[in-house]
Design a protein around this motif. Sequence first.
Motif, PDB file in Angstrom:
ATOM      1  N   LYS A  16      23.191 -22.699  -7.968  1.00  0.00           N
ATOM      2  CA  LYS A  16      22.971 -22.558  -6.676  1.00  0.00           C
ATOM      3  C   LYS A  16      23.311 -21.122  -5.805  1.00  0.00           C
ATOM      4  CE  LYS A  16      23.195 -25.586  -2.811  1.00  0.00           C
ATOM      5  NZ  LYS A  16      24.427 -25.505  -1.982  1.00  0.00           N
ATOM      6  N   GLY A  17      24.545 -20.913  -6.096  1.00  0.00           N
ATOM      7  CA  GLY A  17      24.769 -19.730  -5.499  1.00  0.00           C
ATOM      8  C   GLY A  17      24.127 -18.525  -6.107  1.00  0.00           C
ATOM      9  N   LEU A  18      23.987 -18.401  -7.338  1.00  0.00           N
ATOM     10  CA  LEU A  18      23.084 -17.223  -7.781  1.00  0.00           C
ATOM     11  C   LEU A  18      21.696 -17.150  -7.260  1.00  0.00           C
ATOM     12  CD1 LEU A  18      23.587 -16.965 -11.597  1.00  0.00           C
ATOM     13  CD2 LEU A  18      24.316 -15.516  -9.838  1.00  0.00           C
ATOM     14  N   ILE A  19      20.904 -18.137  -7.082  1.00  0.00           N
ATOM     15  CA  ILE A  19      19.774 -18.287  -6.480  1.00  0.00           C
ATOM     16  C   ILE A  19      19.805 -17.841  -5.097  1.00  0.00           C
ATOM     17  CG2 ILE A  19      17.621 -20.077  -5.809  1.00  0.00           C
ATOM     18  CD1 ILE A  19      17.979 -21.303  -8.433  1.00  0.00           C
ATOM     19  N   GLU A  20      20.897 -18.600  -4.416  1.00  0.00           N
ATOM     20  CA  GLU A  20      20.880 -18.158  -2.723  1.00  0.00           C
ATOM     21  C   GLU A  20      21.142 -16.758  -2.827  1.00  0.00           C
ATOM     22  OE1 GLU A  20      22.763 -20.522   0.813  1.00  0.00           O
ATOM     23  OE2 GLU A  20      24.435 -19.997  -0.509  1.00  0.00           O
ATOM     24  N   SER A  21      21.966 -15.960  -3.570  1.00  0.00           N
ATOM     25  CA  SER A  21      22.191 -14.750  -3.504  1.00  0.00           C
ATOM     26  C   SER A  21      20.643 -13.820  -3.567  1.00  0.00           C
ATOM     27  CB  SER A  21      23.232 -14.239  -4.531  1.00  0.00           C
ATOM     28  OG  SER A  21      24.554 -14.364  -4.247  1.00  0.00           O
ATOM     29  N   LEU A  22      19.946 -14.330  -4.641  1.00  0.00           N
ATOM     30  CA  LEU A  22      18.645 -13.735  -4.826  1.00  0.00           C
ATOM     31  C   LEU A  22      17.938 -13.648  -3.918  1.00  0.00           C
ATOM     32  CD1 LEU A  22      17.606 -12.241  -7.302  1.00  0.00           C
ATOM     33  CD2 LEU A  22      16.444 -14.511  -7.839  1.00  0.00           C
ATOM     34  N   GLU A  23      17.818 -14.964  -2.927  1.00  0.00           N
ATOM     35  CA  GLU A  23      17.057 -15.196  -1.893  1.00  0.00           C
ATOM     36  C   GLU A  23      17.395 -14.487  -0.704  1.00  0.00           C
ATOM     37  OE1 GLU A  23      15.895 -19.747  -2.593  1.00  0.00           O
ATOM     38  OE2 GLU A  23      17.502 -19.288  -1.467  1.00  0.00           O
ATOM     39  N   ILE A  24      18.734 -14.206  -0.522  1.00  0.00           N
ATOM     40  CA  ILE A  24      19.315 -13.589   0.533  1.00  0.00           C
ATOM     41  C   ILE A  24      18.906 -11.985   0.584  1.00  0.00           C
ATOM     42  CG2 ILE A  24      21.455 -12.521   1.507  1.00  0.00           C
ATOM     43  CD1 ILE A  24      22.861 -14.939   1.185  1.00  0.00           C
ATOM     44  N   ALA A  25      19.019 -11.427  -1.034  1.00  0.00           N
ATOM     45  CA  ALA A  25      18.631  -9.883  -1.239  1.00  0.00           C
ATOM     46  C   ALA A  25      17.147  -9.839  -0.963  1.00  0.00           C
ATOM     47  CB  ALA A  25      18.954  -9.828  -2.610  1.00  0.00           C
ATOM     48  N   ILE A  26      16.214 -10.691  -1.390  1.00  0.00           N
ATOM     49  CA  ILE A  26      14.720 -10.665  -1.028  1.00  0.00           C
ATOM     50  C   ILE A  26      14.311 -10.565   0.175  1.00  0.00           C
ATOM     51  CG2 ILE A  26      12.657 -11.675  -1.524  1.00  0.00           C
ATOM     52  CD1 ILE A  26      13.554 -12.599  -4.145  1.00  0.00           C
ATOM     53  N   LEU A  27      14.831 -11.655   1.102  1.00  0.00           N
ATOM     54  CA  LEU A  27      14.517 -11.716   2.349  1.00  0.00           C
ATOM     55  C   LEU A  27      15.285 -10.526   3.144  1.00  0.00           C
ATOM     56  CD1 LEU A  27      14.911 -15.714   2.926  1.00  0.00           C
ATOM     57  CD2 LEU A  27      12.846 -14.273   2.913  1.00  0.00           C
ATOM     58  N   ALA A  28      16.447 -10.376   2.778  1.00  0.00           N
ATOM     59  CA  ALA A  28      17.036  -9.229   3.659  1.00  0.00           C
ATOM     60  C   ALA A  28      16.097  -7.808   3.667  1.00  0.00           C
ATOM     61  CB  ALA A  28      18.519  -9.121   3.369  1.00  0.00           C
ATOM     62  N   SER A  29      15.986  -7.690   2.189  1.00  0.00           N
ATOM     63  CA  SER A  29      15.397  -6.552   1.838  1.00  0.00           C
ATOM     64  C   SER A  29      13.866  -6.504   2.518  1.00  0.00           C
ATOM     65  CB  SER A  29      15.211  -6.065   0.406  1.00  0.00           C
ATOM     66  OG  SER A  29      16.142  -6.409  -0.330  1.00  0.00           O
ATOM     67  N   SER A  30      13.196  -7.507   2.485  1.00  0.00           N
ATOM     68  CA  SER A  30      11.754  -7.386   3.072  1.00  0.00           C
ATOM     69  C   SER A  30      11.923  -7.248   4.452  1.00  0.00           C
ATOM     70  CB  SER A  30      10.966  -8.510   2.685  1.00  0.00           C
ATOM     71  OG  SER A  30      11.579  -9.700   2.930  1.00  0.00           O
ATOM     72  N   MET A  31      12.870  -8.106   5.054  1.00  0.00           N
ATOM     73  CA  MET A  31      12.777  -7.670   6.551  1.00  0.00           C
ATOM     74  C   MET A  31      13.425  -6.435   7.073  1.00  0.00           C
ATOM     75  SD  MET A  31      13.674 -11.171   8.311  1.00  0.00           S
ATOM     76  CE  MET A  31      14.845 -11.934   7.288  1.00  0.00           C
ATOM     77  N   GLY A  32      14.283  -5.992   6.370  1.00  0.00           N
ATOM     78  CA  GLY A  32      14.917  -4.826   6.513  1.00  0.00           C
ATOM     79  C   GLY A  32      14.095  -3.515   6.444  1.00  0.00           C
ATOM     80  N   ILE A  33      13.139  -3.676   5.295  1.00  0.00           N
ATOM     81  CA  ILE A  33      12.255  -2.591   5.232  1.00  0.00           C
ATOM     82  C   ILE A  33      11.314  -2.474   6.321  1.00  0.00           C
ATOM     83  CG2 ILE A  33      10.617  -1.811   3.461  1.00  0.00           C
ATOM     84  CD1 ILE A  33      12.412  -2.811   1.384  1.00  0.00           C
ATOM     85  N   LEU A  34      10.944  -3.648   6.575  1.00  0.00           N
ATOM     86  CA  LEU A  34       9.638  -3.848   7.663  1.00  0.00           C
ATOM     87  C   LEU A  34      10.336  -3.235   9.017  1.00  0.00           C
ATOM     88  CD1 LEU A  34       7.785  -7.038   7.402  1.00  0.00           C
ATOM     89  CD2 LEU A  34       7.105  -4.839   7.293  1.00  0.00           C
ATOM     90  N   LEU A  35      11.480  -3.689   9.354  1.00  0.00           N
ATOM     91  CA  LEU A  35      12.062  -3.139  10.575  1.00  0.00           C
ATOM     92  C   LEU A  35      12.160  -1.706  10.589  1.00  0.00           C
ATOM     93  CD1 LEU A  35      14.564  -5.859  11.422  1.00  0.00           C
ATOM     94  CD2 LEU A  35      12.595  -5.136  12.812  1.00  0.00           C
ATOM     95  N   SER A  36      12.805  -1.025   9.461  1.00  0.00           N
ATOM     96  CA  SER A  36      13.193   0.317   9.353  1.00  0.00           C
ATOM     97  C   SER A  36      12.049   1.261   9.216  1.00  0.00           C
ATOM     98  CB  SER A  36      13.952   0.343   7.991  1.00  0.00           C
ATOM     99  OG  SER A  36      13.427   0.179   6.971  1.00  0.00           O
ATOM    100  N   LEU A  37      10.886   0.795   8.978  1.00  0.00           N
ATOM    101  CA  LEU A  37       9.830   1.705   9.065  1.00  0.00           C
ATOM    102  C   LEU A  37       9.312   2.069  10.481  1.00  0.00           C
ATOM    103  CD1 LEU A  37       7.037  -0.210   6.582  1.00  0.00           C
ATOM    104  CD2 LEU A  37       8.098   2.088   6.521  1.00  0.00           C
TER     105      LEU A  37
END
Lengths: 269, 242
Positions: B42-63
């Motif tokens: 559960k922890g690993l999957i949650e970490s993965l989800e955090i990374a994916i969502l944070a990267s996609s939102m962060g990249i969109l906002l940083s453009l």
Amino acid sequence: MSATASIEQRRWRRFTPRQRLARFAVYLTLVVAIVLSARTVEVIPEFLYDAPEQMRDLLERMWPIAWSHYPKGVHEALVETLHIATLGTLIALVMALPVGLMAANNVVPNRVVNYLAKLVLVSSRSVNSLVWALLFVAVFGPGALAGTLAIAFRSVGFVGKLFGEALEESNRGTIEALEATGAPWSSRLAWGYWPQVKPAFWSIALFRWDINVRESAVLGLVGAGGIGMALDTALNLFQWDRVAMVLFSIFSVVVVAEIIVTQIRKKIL
Amino acid sequence: MIYALGRLDFSWDRFVTGLDNGARFIGRMLPPRIAQPDSLAKGLIESLEIAILASSMGILLSLPIGLFAARNLMPVWATWPARAIIAAARSFHPVIVAIIFVKAVGFGALAGICALVVASIGFIGKLFAEAIEEISLKQVEAVRATGASFMNVILFGVLPQVFGRFIGFATYQLDSNLRNSTMVGIVGAGGIGGTLFSAFQRFDYDFVAAILLSIIAMIMAGEVLATWVRGVFLEKGKVDGE
């Protein structure tokens, strides 16, 4: 005649079908991953709704900043953080020199040694400095020693990798000239490679020191000394005005470190 | 340096006791044992989800932020606030940002996502702005000369020039968010870090070893994937039908 016809009939595309397929696969995986994560991640919407309120509450508690706390609890810890970052970087530089040399194929032309050195560098980098700190706290007990070693072990991978790459890019001409005079390996290293990689080495060291100042500020959260300990104490007691004080001092140190690094870099490069 | 050493209260005794401790510690870590497979997965999957969502939102906002921060395209009133946002986002370690968000949005993955979004904006925004500042203005002028609107200048004059480097930053950031998402759990912001920290506090060192190995495996898989994605996008286009 037929050649021109075939050129006219030919369709020009920017990418091969394989490239297009690969790109499509990346986009598809990306979308699937985002959708899947967004659907399964545990987010409690109610927490999000009252976030602005909580944020305001937080800022109100942080204000006014407890300036009077600085001489009592923060100054010592701040100095300790800087010591951890500096000593950690120095130890890392000493350890990274031999490993970086062994990782560079043109200095040590032995695949097995290169591979082993790269393995050391990769494993150093893939463990976060907080995890290194946890490990060293378990071994040496809480305190600055654990923090310094954590910073050092995390930095070895970074410095060693970049140093090894700089060595591999160095010019063969000088080395061959030295070889022709019959210079031993150590002289080739000292007079052939070192002058070429010296600027790169110092700039890597400065860059890492800058990163380490930021990282050493959080190591205290797991008990590895420095200003993170002060932060942790203030957080656990919900003394938000002191938290604000600590955050402000971390911020100023980071800014000052960045200015110092920029100035030194201008001077030496 | 000697002064620093003296201040940190190192001593040879302590080092030797430490080594002794270390041997015992490693002894207890071996063999790694997966004590709670559920919480690990559960922890690993949650970490993965955090990374994916944070990267996609962060990249969109940083453009947009990176675009506004580029001095060669934007007037001073736009670059100054954008640069201030980037500098503020970069100045704190993600774990410290996570502490603030844990207070603001409560424990759990959301705080981790927010913290890593901030980190991504700081990093990608800065590099993206620098990339835009280095582009050739000839193409921008050519597009402008056709009477293109501002949006079209950006879309056809600026973005194609920085796309390659942008893919580089984006994959690097995904990689670095994956590393950090395994850590924000230490302050309660979701992911495997929480599991790791609690195993440490219970002195379950064999489980700690298992968690560390799985984190390292996940990060290495992420690195391989990132290299592959870079290869897909940065390969030069070839002519079809040759």
